[in-house]
Design a protein around this motif. Sequence first.
Motif, PDB file in Angstrom:
ATOM      1  N   ALA A  46      -3.517  11.951 -26.390  1.00  0.00           N
ATOM      2  CA  ALA A  46      -3.857  11.215 -27.616  1.00  0.00           C
ATOM      3  C   ALA A  46      -4.272   9.771 -27.357  1.00  0.00           C
ATOM      4  CB  ALA A  46      -2.659  11.237 -28.564  1.00  0.00           C
ATOM      5  N   GLY A  47      -3.869   9.210 -26.200  1.00  0.00           N
ATOM      6  CA  GLY A  47      -4.119   7.788 -25.956  1.00  0.00           C
ATOM      7  C   GLY A  47      -5.561   7.369 -26.150  1.00  0.00           C
ATOM      8  N   PRO A  48      -6.504   7.925 -25.373  1.00  0.00           N
ATOM      9  CA  PRO A  48      -7.895   7.513 -25.533  1.00  0.00           C
ATOM     10  C   PRO A  48      -8.472   7.839 -26.917  1.00  0.00           C
ATOM     11  CG  PRO A  48      -7.578   8.604 -23.431  1.00  0.00           C
ATOM     12  CD  PRO A  48      -6.323   8.815 -24.211  1.00  0.00           C
ATOM     13  N   LEU A  49      -8.017   8.919 -27.541  1.00  0.00           N
ATOM     14  CA  LEU A  49      -8.497   9.254 -28.875  1.00  0.00           C
ATOM     15  C   LEU A  49      -8.101   8.202 -29.904  1.00  0.00           C
ATOM     16  CD1 LEU A  49      -7.738  13.077 -28.944  1.00  0.00           C
ATOM     17  CD2 LEU A  49     -10.006  12.034 -29.102  1.00  0.00           C
ATOM     18  N   CYS A  50      -6.992   7.515 -29.646  1.00  0.00           N
ATOM     19  CA  CYS A  50      -6.487   6.522 -30.592  1.00  0.00           C
ATOM     20  C   CYS A  50      -6.783   5.078 -30.181  1.00  0.00           C
ATOM     21  CB  CYS A  50      -4.975   6.685 -30.750  1.00  0.00           C
ATOM     22  SG  CYS A  50      -4.461   8.305 -31.344  1.00  0.00           S
TER      23      CYS A  50
END
Length: 336
Positions: free
Chosen positions: A288-292
């Motif tokens: 989820a890190g890069p998506l957020c």
Amino acid sequence: MLQRAPDDALLQLQLRHGGDLALNHLVDARIDALPQPGAGQTLARWRVLAEVAAHDLSLVKLFEGHTDALAILAELGGAPETPAGASWGTWCAEPPDARVTLDAHESGRVRLTGTKAWCSGAAKVSHAVVSCWNAAGDPCLAAVAMDQPTVWVTENGWYAVGMAASGSVDVRFNRAVATPIGQPGDYVNRAGFWQGGAGIAACWFGGLLGIARMVQQRKGPKPDAHRLAHIGAIDVALTAAAAQLREAAAWIDEHPKDSAQRVALRARLVVEQAANEVIHHAGRAVGAGPLCRDPRFARAMADLPVFLRQSHAERDLAALGQFAANEQEEPSSWTL
């Protein structure tokens, strides 16, 4: 003919403009001076489209429309006098609730009236190639300058988060002066129609290439087996799509006057399938890190599914299947 590698030219532009590229930057740098489709360097043309797409899918939506307009004008003639650095849109979608009519005018000019939908870059381009209909009900093309008081760029027609920066809104014409291009029916009957349609697959490919590059950059110093499996799946999808595009470009260059419909449909569908695979595995590979937290990665992951819906999905599959069904023997494309 291209004078330098597109990735080098784009890199220099990104450094100059801080990575925030716009269509006018590409036009001013003459990156739009692409080989014509079917002229022997179709793959070189597609490589530029793919590199722009890998940087920004909304940008390539405008860039592809601009270069498609230049290809149409070169193929059909009738281009009006335009200033240096002119930027073009190609607006030829024909939804049932939005139609533009063409009426004859003096000195060989015409007037356009009606609403045109899905006009990418409408607020940014200086000119557009527009599909329209004459009094006899024949499909026509016309080139129109956007700086007329009888042309209104609305804020209607686009509510998606994905591809929002493409600005694909409705444009209204009220007897806007335009120049006819070619003869009625030329747009879809010319060889370049499906050659250009195949070029959209190169844009989609660039989108999934950009996502794949960002995934690889985030693999970490010691990627675990699960992340490696996702990267492996991305590699399979990219390799298959790239091979199909190379084959399609070679076929188009070998058959420049023939209809490329079957070739274009196959290329688009193969790349669409690959893109769905890359989207599926990319999110799982990086979490989820890069998506957020990474705006470029998040934007690409939101843009690509919307851009892919330029495909006609099962209708395109059915059309491709019809080609195979019509053959008396096993299609030659099924053999090694």
